[in-house]
Design an enzyme around this catalytic site. Structure first.
Site, PDB file in Angstrom:
ATOM      1  N   LYS A 196    -109.370  36.580  -7.118  1.00 38.98           N
ATOM      2  CA  LYS A 196    -110.755  36.862  -6.526  1.00 38.98           C
ATOM      3  C   LYS A 196    -111.533  36.787  -7.967  1.00 38.98           C
ATOM      4  O   LYS A 196    -110.977  37.326  -9.137  1.00 38.98           O
ATOM      5  CB  LYS A 196    -110.872  38.151  -5.897  1.00 38.98           C
ATOM      6  CG  LYS A 196    -110.266  38.362  -4.907  1.00 38.98           C
ATOM      7  CD  LYS A 196    -110.465  39.678  -4.081  1.00 38.98           C
ATOM      8  CE  LYS A 196    -109.750  39.730  -2.799  1.00 38.98           C
ATOM      9  NZ  LYS A 196    -110.486  39.101  -1.721  1.00 38.98           N
ATOM     10  N   ARG A 224    -102.812  38.393   6.588  1.00 45.65           N
ATOM     11  CA  ARG A 224    -102.327  37.945   7.857  1.00 45.65           C
ATOM     12  C   ARG A 224    -100.672  37.720   7.458  1.00 45.65           C
ATOM     13  O   ARG A 224    -100.092  37.331   8.381  1.00 45.65           O
ATOM     14  CB  ARG A 224    -102.919  36.480   8.318  1.00 45.65           C
ATOM     15  CG  ARG A 224    -103.094  35.506   7.061  1.00 45.65           C
ATOM     16  CD  ARG A 224    -104.234  34.414   7.244  1.00 45.65           C
ATOM     17  NE  ARG A 224    -105.504  34.873   7.072  1.00 45.65           N
ATOM     18  CZ  ARG A 224    -106.502  34.050   7.034  1.00 45.65           C
ATOM     19  NH1 ARG A 224    -106.629  32.994   7.437  1.00 45.65           N
ATOM     20  NH2 ARG A 224    -107.785  34.694   6.613  1.00 45.65           N
TER      21      ARG A 224
HETATM   22  N1  BES Z   1    -108.908  41.948   1.585  1.00 49.40           N
HETATM   23  C1  BES Z   1    -109.795  40.532   1.982  1.00 49.40           C
HETATM   24  C2  BES Z   1    -110.660  40.812   2.871  1.00 49.40           C
HETATM   25  C3  BES Z   1    -111.926  41.633   2.475  1.00 49.40           C
HETATM   26  C4  BES Z   1    -113.156  41.269   1.990  1.00 49.40           C
HETATM   27  C5  BES Z   1    -111.770  42.945   2.593  1.00 49.40           C
HETATM   28  C6  BES Z   1    -113.980  42.317   1.650  1.00 49.40           C
HETATM   29  C7  BES Z   1    -112.647  44.090   2.380  1.00 49.40           C
HETATM   30  C8  BES Z   1    -113.886  43.419   1.791  1.00 49.40           C
HETATM   31  C9  BES Z   1    -108.714  39.566   2.189  1.00 49.40           C
HETATM   32  O1  BES Z   1    -107.352  39.820   1.829  1.00 49.40           O
HETATM   33  C10 BES Z   1    -109.188  38.124   1.838  1.00 49.40           C
HETATM   34  O2  BES Z   1    -109.162  38.077   0.820  1.00 49.40           O
HETATM   35  N2  BES Z   1    -109.604  37.315   2.732  1.00 49.40           N
HETATM   36  C11 BES Z   1    -110.147  36.100   2.258  1.00 49.40           C
HETATM   37  C12 BES Z   1    -109.461  34.755   3.298  1.00 49.40           C
HETATM   38  C13 BES Z   1    -109.731  33.534   2.797  1.00 49.40           C
HETATM   39  C14 BES Z   1    -109.186  33.325   1.649  1.00 49.40           C
HETATM   40  C15 BES Z   1    -109.194  32.684   4.099  1.00 49.40           C
HETATM   41  C16 BES Z   1    -111.664  36.091   2.522  1.00 49.40           C
HETATM   42  O3  BES Z   1    -112.024  36.724   3.629  1.00 49.40           O
HETATM   43  O4  BES Z   1    -112.471  35.639   1.623  1.00 49.40           O
HETATM   44 MN    MN Z   2    -107.039  38.732   0.025  1.00 45.75          MN
END
Ligand code: BES
Ligand code: MN
Ligand code: ZN
Length: 506
Positions: A280, A354
């Site tokens: 990230k 997931r």
């Molecule tokens: N933990 C994150 C989602 C999240 C985002 C939680 C903001 C709380 C606040 C999750 O693991 C994630 O990174 N999801 C990605 C999925 C994508 C790579 C398909 C996302 O939502 O960008």
């Molecule tokens: Mn994530």
């Protein structure tokens, strides 16, 4: 921890640091809510006009402090806004009471004892006020004050006395006990969420669960990294293998009666989500200690169900891992063999929730529970769709999705039903594996739900709560919601367990 007492004492006579009264928005300024009569009398019937002069309107979130006139034992009066005055039966909604009580508790930080003289028309109202006050009084100070846990600032409000309640009345007693157990567990979930990820590793989380299990008669079983490899939990192992802090799968079992209904709860417990190799960017990882909020909610709900002796069997599954990049981390392009036997091509290591949930869902399915509910801070897409205060509810059964949404409404949690459109499945087709862990960007929250659905056992009723929005509150505190971990979905899960046990799910 804040104490809770019931009292028949009048608002004028109870010894306390402050007496809390409710005011609502009237056509011509604030109106005094029931429960505050004795306080108004001490103001010679002019409390509303005094508050009006001070600019108070009765709006939600408002807290106005007044020095007490002669005749009141408490030196301070705190008037909190209840929002719109009720139209029909004159009673206030539970959520308005909960929020006002939370606002009051926050305004009284540092006080020893507050007498709450808010309108109580039923034991349910008493419960709501107690919940709001005990949740509003929460503060996370473990890391402040030079290493001791006392902190240097003022402590939270120490005692909440609910006036207008009958301490010997069974219904009021039960309402208070329920509120106390529930809020202590919600606050425990908040503590876990707020604990920095260098201290709350998967192992540390499992140890906390173990200790709480012993205390409350819950069976706790922990699979460590070796057992996970041996058991074929490719999702949990794959997500955790980049970290120096190895993963865990924790099973919590609360058994009421072998013939009772069985609810399985599955929580995403990523103790820190860096994104892994699909790292990230800065600006997206500062609050990712909150990525175990689903597991914290599941943990809190199982303990609360046990403490309340709910007439239902509840199993909690905490899928704990830290998602980190390293030489041993899963790469984009790797294929994982999941616990169910399916293979997953990992296209993005940041879609890790997931993967750990898939293994836990399949494991939970083996016991053939009457229903499974998973809770996860799963997608940023759900935050884009529903904002910061509302969680999304998806399910493989329309009636169950409706029941979960209505249950959330009953306990004052904002949620919204979301679909699982079948056409989004093909976006996750993989040339190499059975499925990829990513699909179309549009509708990303629903894509994640569709992925999870493939790991729910045949014929099992399942719902998925995406709490990515409400799990962690970054703005200014409001009502009973503090900054940081909120404990989102715990009240819904506990009520859902209760309703399933009572065969009351519609
Ligand atoms: N933990 C994150 C989602 C999240 C985002 C939680 C903001 C709380 C606040 C999750 O693991 C994630 O990174 N999801 C990605 C999925 C994508 C790579 C398909 C996302 O939502 O960008
Ligand atoms: Mn994530
Ligand atoms: Zn995540």
């Amino acid at each position: 921890m804040t104490a809770l007492t019931l009292s028949t004492a009048g608002a004028a006579t109870l010894r306390a640091d402050a007496v809390v009264v409710g005011i609502a928005k009237g056509a011509k300024g604030p109106v005094i809510a029931p429960g505050a009569e004795a306080v108004d009398t001490a103001f010679e019937g002019k409390l509303a006009s005094v508050l009006d002069t001070l600019g108070a309107s009765g709006a939600e979130g408002e807290a106005t402090k007044l020095p007490s006139p002669a005749g009141l034992k408490a030196p301070l009066v705190l008037a909190v806004g209840l929002g719109a005055a009720p139209e029909k039966d004159g009673t206030y909604g539970a959520e308005a009471l909960r929020r006002a009580a939370g606002t009051a508790a926050r305004a009284l930080t540092g006080a020893k004892k507050a007498a709450f003289a808010l309108p109580i028309a039923s034991p349910e109202d008493a419960s709501a006020i107690a919940e709001g006050a005990l949740l509003g009084a929460y503060a996370f100070t473990a890391y402040q004050g030079g290493g001791d846990t006392k902190g240097s600032g003022k402590g939270p409000l120490a005692e909440v006395a609910l006036l207008g309640t009958k301490p010997r009345d069974k219904a009021f007693k039960a309402a208070a006990e329920r509120a106390l157990a529930l809020t202590e567990e919600i606050n425990r979930a908040r503590d876990l969420i707020n604990t920095p990820p260098n201290d709350l590793t998967p192992e540390a989380f499992a140890a906390v669960a173990s200790a709480a299990g012993k205390e409350h008669g819950i069976k706790v079983q922990i699979l460590d990294e070796k057992a996970l490899v041996k058991g074929g939990f490719g999702g949990i192992v794959g997500v955790g293998q980049g970290s120096a802090n190895p993963p865990r799968l924790v099973k919590l079992t609360y058994t009421h009666d072998k013939d009772a209904k069985h609810l399985a709860l599955v929580g995403k417990g990523i103790t820190y989500d860096s994104g892994g190799i699909s790292l990230k960017p800065a600006g997206h990882n500062e609050t990712m200690k909150c990525d175990m909020s689903g597991a914290a909610a599941v943990f809190a709900a199982v303990v609360a169900a046990a403490r309340l002796g709910l007439p239902v069997n509840v199993t909690g599954w905490l899928a704990l891992a830290e998602n980190m990049p390293s030489g041993s981390a899963t790469r984009p392009g790797d294929v994982l063999r999941m616990y169910s036997g399916k293979t997953v091509e990992v296209l993005n290591t940041d879609a890790e929730g997931r993967l750990v949930l898939a293994d836990a869902l399949w494991k939970a399915s083996e016991e053939k529970p009457d229903a499974i509910v998973d809770v996860a801070t799963l997608t940023g897409a759900m935050v884009l769709a529903l904002g910061n205060r509302t969680f999304g509810v998806m399910a493989n059964d329309d009636a169950f999705r409706t029941a979960v949404h209505e249950t959330a409404e009953q306990v004052g949690e904002q949620s919204w039903p979301m679909p699982l459109p079948a056409e989004l499945r093909k976006g996750m087709d993989s040339p190499t594996a059975d499925i990829a862990n990513m699909g179309e960007r549009m509708g990303g929250g629903l894509v994640a739900g569709l992925f999870l659905q493939e790991f729910v056992g045949e014929g099992i009723t399942w719902a998925h709560l995406d709490i990515a929005g409400p799990a962690f509150h970054e703005g200014a505190p409001y009502g009973y919601t503090p900054k940081g971990g909120t404990g989102s979905s715990v009240r819904t899960l506990v009520r859902l367990a209760e309703r399933l046990g009572e065969d009351d799910l519609g």
